[in-house]
Each structure stands twice: as C-alpha cells, then as structure tokens.
Design an enzyme around this catalytic site. Structure first.
Site, PDB file in Angstrom:
ATOM      1  N   ARG A 255      63.709  90.226  -1.786  1.00  0.00           N
ATOM      2  CA  ARG A 255      64.877  90.840  -1.143  1.00  0.00           C
ATOM      3  C   ARG A 255      66.036  89.862  -1.094  1.00  0.00           C
ATOM      4  O   ARG A 255      67.180  90.222  -1.371  1.00  0.00           O
ATOM      5  CB  ARG A 255      64.545  91.330   0.270  1.00  0.00           C
ATOM      6  CG  ARG A 255      65.701  92.127   0.894  1.00  0.00           C
ATOM      7  CD  ARG A 255      65.392  92.603   2.302  1.00  0.00           C
ATOM      8  NE  ARG A 255      66.392  93.567   2.762  1.00  0.00           N
ATOM      9  CZ  ARG A 255      67.536  93.249   3.356  1.00  0.00           C
ATOM     10  NH1 ARG A 255      67.845  91.961   3.539  1.00  0.00           N
ATOM     11  NH2 ARG A 255      68.380  94.187   3.747  1.00  0.00           N
ATOM     12  N   CYS A 256      65.749  88.617  -0.731  1.00  0.00           N
ATOM     13  CA  CYS A 256      66.815  87.611  -0.665  1.00  0.00           C
ATOM     14  C   CYS A 256      67.513  87.445  -2.010  1.00  0.00           C
ATOM     15  O   CYS A 256      68.722  87.199  -2.062  1.00  0.00           O
ATOM     16  CB  CYS A 256      66.240  86.262  -0.242  1.00  0.00           C
ATOM     17  SG  CYS A 256      65.667  86.181   1.464  1.00  0.00           S
ATOM     18  N   MET A 257      66.755  87.553  -3.097  1.00  0.00           N
ATOM     19  CA  MET A 257      67.297  87.274  -4.426  1.00  0.00           C
ATOM     20  C   MET A 257      68.012  88.462  -5.053  1.00  0.00           C
ATOM     21  O   MET A 257      68.360  88.412  -6.233  1.00  0.00           O
ATOM     22  CB  MET A 257      66.176  86.813  -5.360  1.00  0.00           C
ATOM     23  CG  MET A 257      65.556  85.490  -4.977  1.00  0.00           C
ATOM     24  SD  MET A 257      64.416  84.872  -6.243  1.00  0.00           S
ATOM     25  CE  MET A 257      63.153  86.163  -6.235  1.00  0.00           C
TER      26      MET A 257
ATOM     27  N   ASN B 205      59.246  89.411   2.929  1.00  0.00           N
ATOM     28  CA  ASN B 205      60.545  89.584   2.282  1.00  0.00           C
ATOM     29  C   ASN B 205      60.367  90.371   0.987  1.00  0.00           C
ATOM     30  O   ASN B 205      60.386  89.812  -0.108  1.00  0.00           O
ATOM     31  CB  ASN B 205      61.185  88.215   2.019  1.00  0.00           C
ATOM     32  CG  ASN B 205      62.632  88.332   1.601  1.00  0.00           C
ATOM     33  OD1 ASN B 205      62.960  88.317   0.426  1.00  0.00           O
ATOM     34  ND2 ASN B 205      63.518  88.462   2.574  1.00  0.00           N
TER      35      ASN B 205
ATOM     36  N   GLY C 129      62.677  85.374  -0.774  1.00  0.00           N
ATOM     37  CA  GLY C 129      61.823  86.195  -1.610  1.00  0.00           C
ATOM     38  C   GLY C 129      62.608  87.218  -2.403  1.00  0.00           C
ATOM     39  O   GLY C 129      63.828  87.109  -2.566  1.00  0.00           O
TER      40      GLY C 129
END
EC number: 3.5.3.6
Length: 402
Positions: free
Chosen positions: A390-392, A345, A388
């Site tokens: 990208r998610c955040m 991620n 991770g």
C-alpha cells in the site's frame, strides 16, 4: 481522460496506479545518513529493483495500468513552468548561500528533462557540481566535503502513497512531516499541474503548514474517510483536511484516529488496511485500543464526537452492521515481527483481493482463511524503508463503489 480518474474507496477494482521504481536515490544511502533519510538499513538496490519490477508486473497482469513517477516527471518537465518550479523547490538558498544557489539554479534550468528529473529525484553531491558552478566566492563550496549533498536525494519516493491522495475525482497535495520527505510533494505537484494526463483535474486540498500524509488516509467507504493522527499527520492537519473535504462535498464523515507516535506505527496503514468492503486486517496489539473521533458535516458547520472504539465508529459511519477485523492474533512475537515487516500494509486490487509481502506468512494465512485472495511479492529489500504494497502505490483510478 479526466472522467477516468478518481477513487472513492480502498477496495474498488484498481485501474490506474502511480509507482516509483527505486533507483540512484537508494544508492545514496550510507550508514551515516540512513537515520536522516528515514531508512532502517542499506538496501541491496538491484534486488530492490527486481522486487519492485515483480510488484509492477503483478499489477499489470491483473489489468492495472502502471504509471511510473520518474517517467511522468520527465514528461512534465518539458514545460518551462514545471522546470522553474522543480528547480526552485530543490535549491535552498538558506543552506547553500546566494552565490551557489544562483549558479546551481542556472545550471539546472539548462538540463534536459531526463537529466533534470534524475537530479530532482536522486539528488546531487558537491563533487557532481559542474566546474562553472564552483564559484570562488562560495564559502559553502569551500567548506563542504565532496560527498555531501548540494541537493538531497529522495529515497522515500518509493512510497508514492504519501505525497498525493485521490479522494473522489480530485487529488490532495499534502504537506509531509519529515524534512527528508518535504520535497516529494513538490514533484507530485509538478506532475499533476503540468502533465497532460492530469489536465483539468481539480485539487481537493493543499496545505503547506499542517502535515497530512497519504499513509494516514483510508477511504473506508464512499463519503467516509479515516485519518490517522500520530508521528506524521497532526490533529490540525486532519481537521483541515476534513473541513476541506466537507466543503467540496467529497465526504460527510471523517474519523480522526490517534495512533502511537513510534517508527513501527508511523502511519495508520501500518496497523490497519481495508481488504474488502466490510473487512480490515489489523495489528492485534491495537485492535482493542484503537479509537476514533467522529467529525461529521452539518448544515451549519461540523460536529466532533468523543472518541469511541475505531471499529464501532467506522461501522456506524459506513452504514454497516459490523466491520469485520481479521486480526494477526498469532503468537505475540510473530505478530510484532510481521507488523514491523508491513504485514498489515496490503494493497487491495479489488474487493477481497490484496497484494502482500510473502515474508508475512502467518498474517497472509489468516487473510486466506477469512476468504481473502492474497497475491504475494518479495520484499526483503523494499521493506528497509518500512513500507509495504500500500505504501508503494498511489491509486489514481478505481472502479467506484455505490
């Protein structure tokens, strides 16, 4: 301002991003509610904030403008219409009953934007209700424990990727699949509708029925979008998004990618992310099994091709000879551990430059061996929600790729 916003890829140089600094909503997590609120543990909140501050500062040091969701929300809530919208989304009369819902709504509408923003993100317990909202005619108040939530917190706001998606010059407000996250989309909706920074921006798609989440949506190349279909995004959601993108001329090809319906692989970006214009990092255990149905725009509608290997279907749609896979082809146990810790991620800041958690040392080493610049951040506490870099992050503006 309008012309500066938008994105047509995963790897164009990142210019503007929305993050959410973790706060009181994480302090609401207890052993009783972590499963319900989709966390795998109780984060040490002050350390999570330090890790997030490091992440934000790294982005700023690379020339990225960082917008914080809580600040955007507070500024948007100066609008009366935004306040009404936020209160309506937060107060559930079916759960609270009419008397309490009416009292609570009136109280919330009277809060200043800073306090209202806090309640909309951090939630509220019955113990925090003001005295004049504790109506004697509310059985709900009498039967709830003081520590129960009258408005549930939103700890997953940390993962801003999921509640809005920028495709081309437009944004998508998706429908989130899990009950604990449904209200997140209402907050991003408020921001885009009422914050002056986004005046004039048009929506690409909105669904209140078929779930689509941003972690499942990868912009592989201009006009080419991959959509994971699994635990969160449904086939109906992927199809509806594809048809909307075709209608708005934002894509010519959408790849629907089936993924396992399990916690460790909740979104497509937990097993695969773009790290360069023709390179992806991918979890070794799915390299040979990941497939894609190709949905293509036609003059008289769409065509849907049979499933084919994802890497081949993606390369064909992108118009390149080969999509290079940087696999975490290490010891199977290490690969599984690092995938669980969001080793795949990554957030691209530019072609060949990514942010990753420092703890995934072997995955990062393989990326570097493939010529990718890896910028690392701490994630021991941020990762307890299974997300991770990208998610955040929700990229709002990237330099366009040709």
């Amino acid at each position: 301002m309008v012309d500066e916003l938008g994105s047509n890829s995963e790897v164009g140089t990142l210019k503007v991003v929305i993050l959410h600094r973790p706060g009181t909503e994480l302090r609401r997590l207890t052993p009783r509610n972590t499963d319900q609120l989709l966390f795998d543990g109780l984060p040490w909140v002050s350390r999570a904030q330090e890790e997030h501050d490091q992440f934000a500062e790294l982005l700023r040091s690379r020339g990225v403008e960082v917008l914080l969701l809580s600040e955007l929300l507070t500024e948007a809530l100066h609008s009366g219409a935004a306040r009404m919208q936020g209160v309506a989304a937060a107060v559930d009369s079916r759960r609270l009953g009419i008397p309490l819902a009416q009292e609570l709504s009136a109280y919330l509408r009277g809060l200043d934007p800073v306090r209202l923003s806090h309640v909309l993100t951090a939630g509220m317990t019955f113990n925090e209700l003001p005295a004049d909202a504790r109506t004697d005619v509310s059985l709900v108040v009498r039967m709830h424990h003081d520590a129960d939530f009258v408005i549930e917190p939103l700890p997953n706001l940390l993962f801003t990727r999921d509640s809005s998606i920028w495709i081309g010059p437009r944004f998508v407000i998706p429908s989130l699949a899990m009950r604990a996250r449904v209200r997140e989309a209402s907050l991003t909706d408020i921001i885009y509708a009422h914050h002056p920074r986004f005046t004039g921006i048009r929506r690409a798609y909105e669904s209140r029925t078929a779930p689509v989440e941003g972690g499942d949506v990868l912009l592989l190349a201009p006009g080419v979008v991959a959509v994971g279909v699994g635990e969160r995004t449904t086939p109906a959601g992927a199809e509806a998004l594809a048809r909307s993108l075709f209608d708005d001329d934002l894509a010519h090809t959408v790849l629907a990618v089936p993924i396992a319906q399990r916690r460790a692989q909740m979104h497509l970006d937990t097993v695969c992310t773009m790290v360069d214009v023709d390179k992806v990092v991918m979890y070794a255990n799915v390299v040979d099994e990941l497939t894609a149905f190709t949905i293509e725009r036609q003059p008289d509608g769409v065509t849907i091709s049979d499933a084919a290997p994802f890497v081949e279907a993606a390369a064909r749609a992108m118009g390149i000879e080969k999509l290079q896979v940087i696999g975490t082809g290490i010891d199977p146990v290490v690969a599984e551990r690092e995938q669980w810790d969001d080793g795949n991620n990554t957030l691209a800041l530019a072609p060949g430059v990514v942010v990753a958690y420092e703890r995934n040392a072997q995955t990062n080493a393989r990326l570097e061996a493939a010529g990718i610049e890896v910028l690392t951040i701490g994630g021991s506490e941020l990762g307890t929600g299974r997300g991770g870099p990208r998610c955040m992050s929700c990229p709002v503006a990237r330099d366009p790729l040709p």
